[in-house]
Enzyme design. Sequence first.
Site, PDB file in Angstrom:
ATOM      1  N   LYS A   1     -34.597 -14.746  52.264  1.00 58.34           N
ATOM      2  CA  LYS A   1     -32.905 -14.753  52.429  1.00 58.34           C
ATOM      3  C   LYS A   1     -32.626 -14.893  54.175  1.00 58.34           C
ATOM      4  O   LYS A   1     -32.333 -13.918  54.675  1.00 58.34           O
ATOM      5  CB  LYS A   1     -32.220 -13.564  51.902  1.00 58.34           C
TER       6      LYS A   1
HETATM    7  N1  PMP Z   1     -28.489 -17.076  45.870  1.00 59.34           N
HETATM    8  C1  PMP Z   1     -27.793 -17.128  47.129  1.00 59.34           C
HETATM    9  C2  PMP Z   1     -28.120 -18.504  47.818  1.00 59.34           C
HETATM   10  C3  PMP Z   1     -27.322 -16.199  47.872  1.00 59.34           C
HETATM   11  O1  PMP Z   1     -26.854 -16.169  49.085  1.00 59.34           O
HETATM   12  C4  PMP Z   1     -27.149 -14.736  46.877  1.00 59.34           C
HETATM   13  C5  PMP Z   1     -26.384 -13.654  47.698  1.00 59.34           C
HETATM   14  N2  PMP Z   1     -27.390 -12.789  48.098  1.00 59.34           N
HETATM   15  C6  PMP Z   1     -27.627 -14.906  45.773  1.00 59.34           C
HETATM   16  C7  PMP Z   1     -28.415 -15.917  45.268  1.00 59.34           C
HETATM   17  C8  PMP Z   1     -27.602 -13.677  44.757  1.00 59.34           C
HETATM   18  O2  PMP Z   1     -28.394 -12.573  45.328  1.00 59.34           O
HETATM   19  P1  PMP Z   1     -28.047 -11.002  45.175  1.00 59.34           P
HETATM   20  O3  PMP Z   1     -27.614 -10.704  43.748  1.00 59.34           O
HETATM   21  O4  PMP Z   1     -29.370 -10.341  45.512  1.00 59.34           O
HETATM   22  O5  PMP Z   1     -26.977 -10.702  45.820  1.00 59.34           O
END
Ligand code: PMP
Length: 291
Positions: A159
């Site tokens: 991320k």
């Molecule tokens: N994909 C992307 C590109 C994101 O930014 C996020 C948000 N973090 C997610 C998927 C979903 O991740 P999460 O459920 O862990 O927030």
Amino acid sequence: MAGVPFDQLDGQIWYNGEFVDWGDATMHVLTHGLHYASAVFEGERAYGGKIFELTKHTERLHKSAEYLGFEIPYSVEAIDEACKETLKRQGLQNAYVRPVAWRGSEMMGVSAQNNRINVAIAVWDWPSYFDPDQKMKGIRLDIADWKRPDPATIPCKSKAAGLYMICTLSKHAAEAKGYADALMFDYRGRVAECTGANIFFTKDGEIHTPNPDCFLDGITRQTVIGLAKKRQLKVTERIIMPEEMADFEECFITGSAAEVTPVSEIGPYNFAPSAISKAMIEDYDKAVQPN
Ligand code: PMP
């Protein structure tokens, strides 16, 4: 739309192990993280004073840094504690939590072997948007021109700030056309994810979602799959091609920020948010509440 700028909010920010006043959480313009995107972050939500899946987020922050070749200089436990303390100091119950780590200013070029790894945690007020009737209308998604990249071209499981360059471009293009967000295909032309959320579809009472082999396997995605299985709903993680969207019935996206949000339209494809979306919204809303 513009509210108070984020650098002018109130409270304290945890910054390299200490609390500083909001306006003092600054850094120099010659920061590697800014010039070369050597930065990773998290997005978490607190409900009723408790951060949902905090440790999973902190572990992902550590992993994200590893993928970028650096180590967060605070343990998972220390970051967890710092997140909790920041939330407490902000005096908030329902809030957004943003840890971020980045390479500092010691070297300013592609190489950054000696740069300090900085870490900050900011918490701000962001009540979860919950008007079930409004939500069930669904949001409209554009189809992005940008593709989720080949894992051989970028550390796609991190991320990391750099991964969001094409997300911002895609979201801006979508907003310019009146859409709420954009669905991105991957480098092979398969359905992938939205600019900040994962995607699910339903057909004949079953749930289908793309394999997260070149994008984040979101923590909300994993939670929702677990909740669906608890309801004896069949969930299939598989390759999904764009043409298949013509035959899907419901569609919803998931993310820490987006929570579970139904989708009514993706480009030429239409969906009717219905029983499964509603069940997942309700189950997720219950799951995030502290016991
Ligand atoms: N994909 C992307 C590109 C994101 O930014 C996020 C948000 N973090 C997610 C998927 C979903 O991740 P999460 O459920 O862990 O927030």
